[in-house]
Design an enzyme around this catalytic site. Structure first.
Site, PDB file in Angstrom:
ATOM      1  N   SER A 260      37.877  36.333  42.459  1.00  7.07           N
ATOM      2  CA  SER A 260      39.152  36.543  42.522  1.00  7.07           C
ATOM      3  C   SER A 260      39.765  37.770  41.702  1.00  7.07           C
ATOM      4  O   SER A 260      38.997  38.390  41.086  1.00  7.07           O
ATOM      5  CB  SER A 260      39.843  35.295  42.052  1.00  7.07           C
ATOM      6  N   LYS A 261      40.891  37.940  41.856  1.00  9.82           N
ATOM      7  CA  LYS A 261      41.514  39.323  41.021  1.00  9.82           C
ATOM      8  C   LYS A 261      41.445  39.203  39.574  1.00  9.82           C
ATOM      9  O   LYS A 261      41.330  40.106  39.153  1.00  9.82           O
ATOM     10  CB  LYS A 261      43.178  39.236  41.509  1.00  9.82           C
ATOM     11  N   ARG A 262      41.036  38.142  39.033  1.00 12.22           N
ATOM     12  CA  ARG A 262      40.868  37.823  37.590  1.00 12.22           C
ATOM     13  C   ARG A 262      39.581  38.621  37.227  1.00 12.22           C
ATOM     14  O   ARG A 262      39.312  39.391  36.133  1.00 12.22           O
ATOM     15  CB  ARG A 262      40.668  36.471  37.126  1.00 12.22           C
TER      16      ARG A 262
END
Ligand code: GLU
Length: 495
Positions: A259-261
């Site tokens: 994910s974007k994390r």
């Protein structure tokens, strides 16, 4: 029968790298088997936020960028089109009616409120949620119809539901995970056609795969959980299911879903950052597929096509290693003809304001001279701006200089005499060539009885403002005589 595979994205936004990996696997299989690669836009989910037409352009761009251009798709067409599901609504309706006719589906008149109340009741009783099949038999359906007619005062809307077999099993033959057996009693009577006439994924996909002659379906692991319903719909039509393969999930370094994390996840972000198509292709293919040679990271597209097989797809999750992708990209940058890399770097120089939007001949000349000097260090093309900024921009002292470098190298005693010698000898150097520059610098070291490193480091800092960069003599050559002398002189005057 010739292999026909498809990539079926939904325009829900900028495509995720995982989706492009799916596209690549399909494309490779088509190329390997001499088949066709088809792209179909699955745009029937009009829930707010799930339909973003601007994402379509990015899907197209991504496929073009990778070179995995479909043989048949919504751009340019093909015999099984249209390739946009919202333009095929009539066909889904006809097929839903076929299933009603054959007793494999039924109209359901239950209101949203009734379904909601039913769900809450099931949850309160800790029961599995699902439709209670009131409309599945004639009597219940008539009752519900009459009730809704009385409530609304007009012909009530209905959905079409699949009459899931009440016993037996649905078997999903997955080429990656093996056979997965589902007990039909655990499956809901899935909605196939909604009240607005739009099909759900299950109907649209089954019908299209059939009409488009799809032989293999390679798609993300997240579709495996609903694959039983997908197969049940195909079975209801009496069609042969395409061969299914669900490549593994892509995880971040912490083994959680990417994910974007973790960093960029949208394919176009990687394009913007300056990843070459062959690097992305190579990297994404190896995410969950092994070429059978664990010690090798770099494979040409030809080699990949030759070695590819669905059996080589792993069932274990793949880790998206950003550093590895960078490394692979750096390798491809260095393998590329310099002219290509220079051309690809120009937009980044423009964006950084290092050269004008319509570069002058002089600016292009500098670019041609200095980009090759930095190719060794470049991992992504966008780095070119930072790596070469000092060649294009005036370097003011001290603001443009690395503080640490100044602290270390401008304190040395021999700095000024050395700079003076350099200014004199480089000003008088006949031909501005790397060899001549090197000769002069080495001579100065000998004359002042300095170690080579005592000359190289402070000189590098004086002309580039930093401690790392290309070979010093190449850098001086790249800067040109005028700029070099100016910078040496400025440091001489101000330090
Ligand atoms: N439309 C689905 C998606 O957006 C694809 C489902 C499939 O490939 O069967 O991922």
């Amino acid at each position: 029968m010739s292999v026909r595979v498809r990539y079926a994205p939904s325009p829900t936004g900028s495509p995720h790298v995982g989706n492009l990996r799916t596209a690549i696997y399909n494309w490779i299989l088509a190329r390997k088997e001499g088949g066709q690669f088809i792209a179909r836009l699955e745009d029937t989910d009009r829930t707010p936020g799930r339909y973003l037409p601007e994402g379509i352009w990015e899907i197209e761009e991504s496929l073009r960028y990778l070179g995995t251009v479909p043989d048949e798709w919504w751009v340019g067409g093909g015999s099984a089109g249209p390739y946009v599901q919202s333009e095929r609504l009539e066909s889904y309706k006809v097929h839903a009616e076929m299933l009603i006719e054959s007793g494999h589906a039924y109209k359901c008149y239950c209101s949203r409120e009734r379904l909601e109340a039913m769900r809450m009741d099931q949850q309160a009783k800790n029961m599995p949620t699902g439709y209670d099949r009131t409309c599945r038999d004639e009597a219940g359906r008539s009752r519900m119809y009459a009730q809704r007619l009385a409530e609304l005062g007009h012909e009530p809307p209905y959905v079409v539901r699949l009459a899931m077999p009440l016993e037996g099993q649905t078997i999903v033959h997955d080429m990656v995970k093996g056979d997965i057996v589902y007990d039909n009693r655990t499956q809901d009577d899935q909605v196939l056609l909604k009240t607005d006439g739009f099909p759900t994924y299950f109907l649209a996909c089954a019908v299209d795969d059939h009409l488009m002659g799809i032989t293999h379906v390679i798609r993300g692991d997240d579709w495996l959980s609903s694959a039983a319903k997908f197969v049940a719909v195909i079975n209801a039509f009496g069609w042969e299911a395409p061969k299914l393969a669900h490549p593994p999930l892509i995880l971040g370094a912490d083994r959680k879903k990417l994910s974007k994390r973790h960093g960029s996840t949208q394919f176009m972000d990687f394009v913007k950052e300056g990843y070459l198509p062959e690097a992305l292709f190579n990297f994404l293919v190896l995410l969950g597929w092994s070429a059978g040679d664990e010690n090798r990271e770099l494979f040409s597209i030809g080699e990949i096509i030759e070695r590819f097989s669905l059996q080589g797809i792993s069932e274990h999750p793949a880790i998206f290693d950003y550093d590895k992708l960078k490394w692979i990209n750096g390798q491809y940058i260095r393998q590329s003809p310099q002219g290509r890399i220079i051309g690809l770097c120009i937009p980044y120089l423009i964006k950084a304001g290092l050269i004008s939007a319509e570069p002058t001949a002089e600016e292009l000349e500098i670019a041609r001279r200095v980009i090759p000097l930095e190719i060794e260090r470049m991992k992504v093309l966008s780095e070119v701006a930072d790596l070469t900024a000092y060649f294009f921009k005036d370097l003011d002292y001290p603001s443009g200089y690395e503080e640490k470098a100044v602290a270390k190298w401008f304190k040395v005693e021999h700095l000024k005499p050395m700079l003076l010698e350099e200014i004199t000898l480089l000003s008088n150097l006949k031909d501005w060539e790397v060899e001549g520059i090197e000769k002069v610098i080495r001579e100065i070291g000998d004359k002042l009885e300095l170690k080579f490193s005592e000359v190289i480091h402070p000189t590098r800092v004086a002309v580039t403002g930093r401690t790392v960069g290309p070979g010093l003599f190449e850098a001086i050559w790249g800067l040109g005589r005028e700029t070099t002398i100016l910078r040496l002189q400025r440091v001489f005057d101000r330090v």
